[in-house]
Design a protein around this motif. Structure first.
Motif, PDB file in Angstrom:
ATOM      1  N   GLU A  70      42.987  40.081  43.540  1.00 33.32           N
ATOM      2  CA  GLU A  70      41.680  40.858  43.746  1.00 33.32           C
ATOM      3  C   GLU A  70      41.709  42.247  43.109  1.00 33.32           C
ATOM      4  O   GLU A  70      40.847  42.555  42.388  1.00 33.32           O
ATOM      5  CB  GLU A  70      41.442  41.169  45.194  1.00 33.32           C
ATOM      6  CG  GLU A  70      40.888  39.955  46.113  1.00 33.32           C
ATOM      7  CD  GLU A  70      39.436  39.544  45.334  1.00 33.32           C
ATOM      8  OE1 GLU A  70      38.628  40.186  45.126  1.00 33.32           O
ATOM      9  OE2 GLU A  70      39.187  38.091  45.315  1.00 33.32           O
ATOM     10  N   LEU A  71      43.188  42.849  43.345  1.00 31.36           N
ATOM     11  CA  LEU A  71      42.990  44.124  42.641  1.00 31.36           C
ATOM     12  C   LEU A  71      43.299  44.049  41.040  1.00 31.36           C
ATOM     13  O   LEU A  71      42.836  44.982  40.097  1.00 31.36           O
ATOM     14  CB  LEU A  71      44.357  44.991  42.914  1.00 31.36           C
ATOM     15  CG  LEU A  71      44.112  45.517  44.578  1.00 31.36           C
ATOM     16  CD1 LEU A  71      45.646  45.911  45.082  1.00 31.36           C
ATOM     17  CD2 LEU A  71      43.127  46.509  44.680  1.00 31.36           C
ATOM     18  N   VAL A  72      44.051  43.117  40.677  1.00 32.10           N
ATOM     19  CA  VAL A  72      44.139  42.943  39.178  1.00 32.10           C
ATOM     20  C   VAL A  72      42.948  42.270  38.358  1.00 32.10           C
ATOM     21  O   VAL A  72      42.611  42.739  37.231  1.00 32.10           O
ATOM     22  CB  VAL A  72      45.089  41.983  38.948  1.00 32.10           C
ATOM     23  CG1 VAL A  72      45.519  41.610  37.554  1.00 32.10           C
ATOM     24  CG2 VAL A  72      46.536  42.527  39.171  1.00 32.10           C
ATOM     25  N   ASP A  73      42.159  41.529  39.046  1.00 27.23           N
ATOM     26  CA  ASP A  73      40.798  40.943  38.283  1.00 27.23           C
ATOM     27  C   ASP A  73      39.755  41.400  38.942  1.00 27.23           C
ATOM     28  O   ASP A  73      38.549  40.662  38.772  1.00 27.23           O
ATOM     29  CB  ASP A  73      40.853  39.147  39.013  1.00 27.23           C
ATOM     30  CG  ASP A  73      42.231  38.393  38.139  1.00 27.23           C
ATOM     31  OD1 ASP A  73      42.474  38.987  37.220  1.00 27.23           O
ATOM     32  OD2 ASP A  73      42.164  37.293  38.684  1.00 27.23           O
ATOM     33  N   GLN A  74      39.429  42.842  39.021  1.00 22.57           N
ATOM     34  CA  GLN A  74      38.170  43.273  39.374  1.00 22.57           C
ATOM     35  C   GLN A  74      37.059  43.170  38.380  1.00 22.57           C
ATOM     36  O   GLN A  74      35.996  42.864  38.801  1.00 22.57           O
ATOM     37  CB  GLN A  74      38.539  44.780  39.646  1.00 22.57           C
ATOM     38  CG  GLN A  74      39.305  44.970  41.079  1.00 22.57           C
ATOM     39  CD  GLN A  74      39.282  46.577  41.300  1.00 22.57           C
ATOM     40  OE1 GLN A  74      38.422  47.217  41.092  1.00 22.57           O
ATOM     41  NE2 GLN A  74      40.533  46.917  41.895  1.00 22.57           N
ATOM     42  N   ALA A  75      37.471  43.417  37.048  1.00 26.41           N
ATOM     43  CA  ALA A  75      36.507  43.304  36.046  1.00 26.41           C
ATOM     44  C   ALA A  75      35.977  41.834  35.995  1.00 26.41           C
ATOM     45  O   ALA A  75      34.727  41.687  35.795  1.00 26.41           O
ATOM     46  CB  ALA A  75      37.113  43.616  34.733  1.00 26.41           C
ATOM     47  N   GLU A  76      36.718  40.875  36.098  1.00 27.92           N
ATOM     48  CA  GLU A  76      36.289  39.510  36.106  1.00 27.92           C
ATOM     49  C   GLU A  76      35.752  39.125  36.852  1.00 27.92           C
ATOM     50  O   GLU A  76      34.424  38.365  36.934  1.00 27.92           O
ATOM     51  CB  GLU A  76      37.580  38.523  35.807  1.00 27.92           C
ATOM     52  CG  GLU A  76      37.230  37.084  35.423  1.00 27.92           C
ATOM     53  CD  GLU A  76      38.431  36.308  35.318  1.00 27.92           C
ATOM     54  OE1 GLU A  76      38.395  35.149  35.647  1.00 27.92           O
ATOM     55  OE2 GLU A  76      39.416  36.866  34.660  1.00 27.92           O
ATOM     56  N   ASP A  77      36.144  39.621  38.191  1.00 35.73           N
ATOM     57  CA  ASP A  77      35.087  39.472  39.469  1.00 35.73           C
ATOM     58  C   ASP A  77      33.854  39.723  39.605  1.00 35.73           C
ATOM     59  O   ASP A  77      32.893  39.114  39.897  1.00 35.73           O
ATOM     60  CB  ASP A  77      35.944  39.654  40.692  1.00 35.73           C
ATOM     61  CG  ASP A  77      37.093  38.777  40.862  1.00 35.73           C
ATOM     62  OD1 ASP A  77      37.304  37.442  40.468  1.00 35.73           O
ATOM     63  OD2 ASP A  77      37.896  39.109  41.768  1.00 35.73           O
ATOM     64  N   ARG A  78      33.738  41.114  39.152  1.00 30.27           N
ATOM     65  CA  ARG A  78      32.476  41.660  39.025  1.00 30.27           C
ATOM     66  C   ARG A  78      31.626  40.829  37.965  1.00 30.27           C
ATOM     67  O   ARG A  78      30.303  40.905  38.353  1.00 30.27           O
ATOM     68  CB  ARG A  78      32.584  43.008  38.445  1.00 30.27           C
ATOM     69  CG  ARG A  78      32.946  44.016  39.687  1.00 30.27           C
ATOM     70  CD  ARG A  78      32.900  45.471  39.213  1.00 30.27           C
ATOM     71  NE  ARG A  78      34.018  46.546  39.929  1.00 30.27           N
ATOM     72  CZ  ARG A  78      33.350  46.755  41.252  1.00 30.27           C
ATOM     73  NH1 ARG A  78      32.339  46.183  41.827  1.00 30.27           N
ATOM     74  NH2 ARG A  78      34.322  47.534  41.925  1.00 30.27           N
ATOM     75  N   ALA A  79      32.016  40.379  36.979  1.00 28.78           N
ATOM     76  CA  ALA A  79      30.979  39.599  35.934  1.00 28.78           C
ATOM     77  C   ALA A  79      30.725  38.385  36.749  1.00 28.78           C
ATOM     78  O   ALA A  79      29.563  37.684  36.379  1.00 28.78           O
ATOM     79  CB  ALA A  79      31.938  39.242  34.854  1.00 28.78           C
ATOM     80  N   ASN A  80      31.947  37.381  37.269  1.00 28.50           N
ATOM     81  CA  ASN A  80      31.722  36.051  37.635  1.00 28.50           C
ATOM     82  C   ASN A  80      31.132  36.097  39.154  1.00 28.50           C
ATOM     83  O   ASN A  80      30.288  35.145  39.498  1.00 28.50           O
ATOM     84  CB  ASN A  80      32.917  35.310  37.903  1.00 28.50           C
ATOM     85  CG  ASN A  80      33.027  35.022  36.147  1.00 28.50           C
ATOM     86  OD1 ASN A  80      32.361  35.114  35.328  1.00 28.50           O
ATOM     87  ND2 ASN A  80      34.501  35.182  35.961  1.00 28.50           N
ATOM     88  N   GLN A  81      31.496  36.866  40.076  1.00 23.74           N
ATOM     89  CA  GLN A  81      31.058  36.902  41.640  1.00 23.74           C
ATOM     90  C   GLN A  81      30.572  38.350  41.976  1.00 23.74           C
ATOM     91  O   GLN A  81      31.445  39.190  42.617  1.00 23.74           O
ATOM     92  CB  GLN A  81      32.086  36.341  42.225  1.00 23.74           C
ATOM     93  CG  GLN A  81      32.516  34.890  41.844  1.00 23.74           C
ATOM     94  CD  GLN A  81      33.726  34.455  42.626  1.00 23.74           C
ATOM     95  OE1 GLN A  81      34.378  35.314  43.415  1.00 23.74           O
ATOM     96  NE2 GLN A  81      34.098  33.061  42.466  1.00 23.74           N
ATOM     97  N   PRO A  82      29.267  38.688  41.444  1.00 24.36           N
ATOM     98  CA  PRO A  82      29.134  40.147  42.019  1.00 24.36           C
ATOM     99  C   PRO A  82      29.192  40.387  43.390  1.00 24.36           C
ATOM    100  O   PRO A  82      29.696  41.485  43.788  1.00 24.36           O
ATOM    101  CB  PRO A  82      27.652  40.246  41.621  1.00 24.36           C
ATOM    102  CG  PRO A  82      27.356  39.181  40.636  1.00 24.36           C
ATOM    103  CD  PRO A  82      28.299  37.935  41.008  1.00 24.36           C
ATOM    104  N   ASN A  83      29.029  39.549  44.259  1.00 25.91           N
ATOM    105  CA  ASN A  83      29.345  39.917  45.638  1.00 25.91           C
ATOM    106  C   ASN A  83      30.599  39.914  46.057  1.00 25.91           C
ATOM    107  O   ASN A  83      30.762  40.434  47.180  1.00 25.91           O
ATOM    108  CB  ASN A  83      28.540  38.908  46.604  1.00 25.91           C
ATOM    109  CG  ASN A  83      27.030  38.976  46.651  1.00 25.91           C
ATOM    110  OD1 ASN A  83      26.505  40.082  46.303  1.00 25.91           O
ATOM    111  ND2 ASN A  83      26.523  37.971  46.884  1.00 25.91           N
ATOM    112  N   ARG A  84      31.555  39.207  45.637  1.00 27.94           N
ATOM    113  CA  ARG A  84      32.966  39.420  45.786  1.00 27.94           C
ATOM    114  C   ARG A  84      33.745  40.788  45.618  1.00 27.94           C
ATOM    115  O   ARG A  84      34.568  41.094  46.267  1.00 27.94           O
ATOM    116  CB  ARG A  84      33.736  38.342  44.629  1.00 27.94           C
ATOM    117  CG  ARG A  84      35.214  38.339  45.084  1.00 27.94           C
ATOM    118  CD  ARG A  84      35.489  36.932  45.053  1.00 27.94           C
ATOM    119  NE  ARG A  84      37.068  36.704  45.458  1.00 27.94           N
ATOM    120  CZ  ARG A  84      37.254  36.233  46.837  1.00 27.94           C
ATOM    121  NH1 ARG A  84      36.412  35.995  47.444  1.00 27.94           N
ATOM    122  NH2 ARG A  84      38.646  36.259  46.931  1.00 27.94           N
TER     123      ARG A  84
END
Length: 90
Positions: A70-84
């Motif tokens: 979660e800490l490493v993939d923050q940018a990708e998670d914000r793009a793919n899953q905004p609620n995550r």
């Protein structure tokens, strides 16, 4: 329909459990349990302390692995899953 939540809607302990992906723990502990039960059938149930230690250690390592992701993939998670991203903010 979109889901509008804020970071304050998640309790910190619940956010940690969601990030830690508790259901993934069973992927790793199931073979350990079956291995222990198979060995206990032959030698009798011994070393229960080490068994519990191995189970707790496996769950802890899997949770840390998921939190690191979660800490490493923050940018990708914000793009793919905004609620995550709200889980991490909680």
């Amino acid at each position: 329909m979109t889901n509008h939540r804020s970071a304050s809607s998640f309790r910190p302990w619940l956010a940690c459990l969601k990030i830690g992906k508790v259901t993934f723990w069973f992927i790793w502990i199931t073979p350990i349990i079956f291995g222990y039960l198979a060995s206990a059938n032959i030698a009798g149930p011994r070393h229960i302390g080490w068994f519990v230690y191995a189970i707790l250690g496996t769950c802890f390592l899997e949770a840390i692995n998921c939190m690191h992701n979660e800490l490493v993939d923050q940018a990708e998670d914000r793009a793919n899953q905004p609620n995550r991203a709200l889980l991490l903010e909680a």
